[in-house]
Design a protein around this motif. Structure first.
Motif, PDB file in Angstrom:
ATOM      1  N   ASN A 130     -22.418  83.196 -40.097  1.00 34.93           N
ATOM      2  CA  ASN A 130     -22.103  81.593 -40.016  1.00 34.93           C
ATOM      3  C   ASN A 130     -20.582  81.197 -39.690  1.00 34.93           C
ATOM      4  N   ALA A 131     -19.793  81.835 -40.382  1.00 39.90           N
ATOM      5  CA  ALA A 131     -18.267  81.522 -40.160  1.00 39.90           C
ATOM      6  C   ALA A 131     -18.113  81.808 -38.845  1.00 39.90           C
ATOM      7  N   TYR A 132     -18.534  83.021 -38.308  1.00 35.38           N
ATOM      8  CA  TYR A 132     -18.149  83.602 -36.857  1.00 35.38           C
ATOM      9  C   TYR A 132     -18.727  82.494 -35.864  1.00 35.38           C
ATOM     10  N   ASP A 133     -20.128  82.094 -36.180  1.00 35.57           N
ATOM     11  CA  ASP A 133     -20.699  81.209 -35.244  1.00 35.57           C
ATOM     12  C   ASP A 133     -19.848  79.934 -35.235  1.00 35.57           C
TER      13      ASP A 133
ATOM     14  N   ALA B 241     -16.464  76.065 -32.385  1.00 37.67           N
ATOM     15  CA  ALA B 241     -15.546  75.429 -32.049  1.00 37.67           C
ATOM     16  C   ALA B 241     -14.821  75.746 -30.805  1.00 37.67           C
ATOM     17  N   ASP B 242     -14.997  76.927 -30.106  1.00 37.70           N
ATOM     18  CA  ASP B 242     -14.696  77.267 -28.774  1.00 37.70           C
ATOM     19  C   ASP B 242     -15.352  76.507 -27.912  1.00 37.70           C
ATOM     20  N   VAL B 243     -16.725  76.197 -28.067  1.00 34.56           N
ATOM     21  CA  VAL B 243     -17.555  75.609 -26.968  1.00 34.56           C
ATOM     22  C   VAL B 243     -17.288  74.333 -26.952  1.00 34.56           C
TER      23      VAL B 243
ATOM     24  N   TYR C 113     -13.205  68.471 -27.534  1.00 38.39           N
ATOM     25  CA  TYR C 113     -13.076  68.232 -29.046  1.00 38.39           C
ATOM     26  C   TYR C 113     -12.042  69.065 -29.737  1.00 38.39           C
ATOM     27  N   ALA C 114     -10.760  68.246 -30.559  1.00 37.47           N
ATOM     28  CA  ALA C 114     -10.163  69.132 -31.414  1.00 37.47           C
ATOM     29  C   ALA C 114     -10.579  69.164 -32.802  1.00 37.47           C
TER      30      ALA C 114
ATOM     31  N   ALA D  56     -15.401  83.025 -23.474  1.00 38.32           N
ATOM     32  CA  ALA D  56     -14.432  84.240 -24.252  1.00 38.32           C
ATOM     33  C   ALA D  56     -13.407  83.671 -25.060  1.00 38.32           C
ATOM     34  N   LEU D  57     -12.950  84.558 -26.089  1.00 44.29           N
ATOM     35  CA  LEU D  57     -11.851  84.038 -26.828  1.00 44.29           C
ATOM     36  C   LEU D  57     -10.595  83.738 -26.150  1.00 44.29           C
TER      37      LEU D  57
END
Ligand code: 5AD
Ligand code: SF4
Length: 451
Positions: free
Chosen positions: A14-17, A22-24, A30-31, A139-140
């Motif tokens: 969940n932390a990863y997701d 946040a990236d999406v 969105y900040a 991508a990151l």
């Protein structure tokens, strides 16, 4: 700029997701903010593993409702997204129970979040799409990675086909899927290029990993770890969570052969009684688990072993609980998570009539935790006087201190003079507190640096 507040409950997946969401959302303008009251968008990334975790979400939603009303009165709108495993398990029911929620999105559909937000109130996606959700996610980006520190999670596998009779994961996360090796290597390189020094491979059943290799054949986790060990700048590798049935020889050998692979293994056993293990559908006995531990320790004698336990599984007798107590004395874990059995709707164990009374569960859990805690402290005290490599992760408790982790995942506080976050330094452990070790950096011994 619009602001998003994301709160994640439960496991590392969940932390990863949450980071991927946040990236999406960053792409949508969105900040991220840590202050929920200033958020235009509130995302709760929920956990359904035990009843308590799921219920917590509804009390949090109660608070969010008040905030949303206050903001509304001030002329500002707030959108509320319920994501994660409660979303998957409860679906439309959530809109009925908590009308404050605008959008419901399950763990396999985060790539559709922008579209769902545009759709607005009542939008929901809890499908299990055929494609890998990670392929559809952005991508990151180096700047975002840098803001997140020198350690990172990397999802390599998701879902579970084991169907332990107490567990909701196969229903909320779906069937087991492994990401291809090439994508994982690419993500690992992006992480290290941006300053990450330790990567923890995560998956609900990470050692069942069987992603497609560059040769077209399925690779095991052991093989994947060998390839990751070649990534320049990646000093440390970890993986979690494993199932005893998938502890194969190649993975155990990797603990002997790969200096980057940290001497740490989280291997949930759940219980020490063969009858209970069978009723849980774990498909191994207590002695088989002991033999796996023997093999792991033969490969890496100093390895720190941790586990998960459930007390009060339906029908568990006093004698069966004592089997669990015996197992922990035999293995002596360096740490553990332990829980009272929590009946989860839709799982086979919830249908068993002989539920264990709450008072008995409470008593068993207290006895188990007392011994597990004693073993954890003993393990920590056993490292006092040794010199261990520590990866410095962040500012320490006191000014001038830095904090980092030993290979055994113990937190250590040291005097940070002349040192930087991202360094791996040899540290002589001088004392063990209840939650942290204390130590001194050893001068003159070569250590890996952040560069
Ligand atoms: N009740 C109590 N604990 C549970 N776990 C999973 N399902 C349940 C349940 N229904 C625990 C297991 C698992 C950990 C992640 O959560 O110990 O390993
Ligand atoms: Fe749940 Fe068992 Fe799968 Fe772990 S292995 S996620 S406990 S079903």
């Amino acid at each position: 700029m619009k602001k998003v507040f994301i709160k994640s409950y439960g496991c590392q997946m969940n932390a990863y997701d949450a980071e991927r969401m946040a990236d999406v959302l960053a792409r949508e303008g969105y900040a991220e903010t840590g202050a929920v009251e200033e958020a235009d968008l509130v995302v709760l990334n929920t956990c359904h593993i035990r009843e308590k975790a799921a219920e917590k979400v509804y009390s949090e939603l109660g608070r969010v409702r008040v905030l949303k009303e206050e903001r509304k009165a001030a002329g500002r709108d707030t959108q509320v997204v319920l994501a994660g495993c409660v979303a998957q398990a409860e679906g439309r029911e959530i809109f009925r129970r908590a009308p404050v929620v605008d959008v419901v999105v399950g763990p396999q559909s985060y790539q559709n979040l922008p579209a769902l937000l545009r759709q607005g109130r009542g939008a929901m996606d809890t499908e299990f799409p055929a494609d890998d959700k990670f392929d559809a996610l952005p991508a990151l980006e180096p700047a975002r990675i840098r803001g997140r520190g020198v350690t990172a999670f990397l999802t390599v596998q998701e879902g579970c086909d084991k169907f332990c009779t107490f567990c909701v994961v196969p229903y909320t996360r779906g069937a087991e899927v492994s990401r291809p090796v090439a994508r994982i290597l690419d993500e690992a390189r992006r992480l290290t290029d941006s300053g990450v020094r330790e990567v923890t491979l995560i998956g609900q059943n990470v050692n069942a990993y069987h992603g497609e290799g560059p040769d077209g054949a399925p690779w095991t986790l052991g093989r994947l770890l060998h390839a990751l060990a070649e990534v320049p700048g990646l000093h440390r590798l970890r993986y979690t969570t494993s199932h005893p049935r998938d502890m194969d020889d190649a993975l155990i050998a990797a603990h002997r052969d790969l200096p980057q692979l940290m001497p740490y293994l989280h291997l949930p056993v759940q219980a020490g009684s063969d009858r209970v293990l069978a009723a849980m559908n774990r498909k191994h006995t207590a002695d088989e688990y002991r033999r796996i531990i023997d093999r792991v320790r033969a490969a890496r004698p100093d390895i720190a072993l941790t586990s998960d336990f459930i007390v009060g599984f339906p029908g568990e007798t006093d004698a069966e609980f004592e089997d669990t107590m015996r197992l922990i004395e035999d293995v002596r874990f360096a740490g553990a998570f332990s829980f009272k059995y929590s009946s989860r709707p839709g799982t086979p164990a919830a249908e068993i009539e002989a539920q264990v009374p709450e008072s008995v569960k409470t008593e068993r859990l207290a006895r188990l935790q007392e011994r597990l805690e004693a073993h954890r402290q003993a393990f920590n005290h056993g490292t006092v006087g040794r010199t261990l490599d520590v990866l410095l992760e962040k500012a320490g408790r006191h000014p001038g201190q830095l904090a980092g982790k030993t290979p055994y995942l113990q937190m250590v506080q040291i005097d940070g003079a002349g040192l930087s976050v991202g360094d791996v330094v040899p540290v002589r452990i001088t004392a063990a507190g209840s939650n942290s070790l204390f130590g001194e950096a050893v001068a003159g011994v070569p250590a890996a640096s952040a560069a």
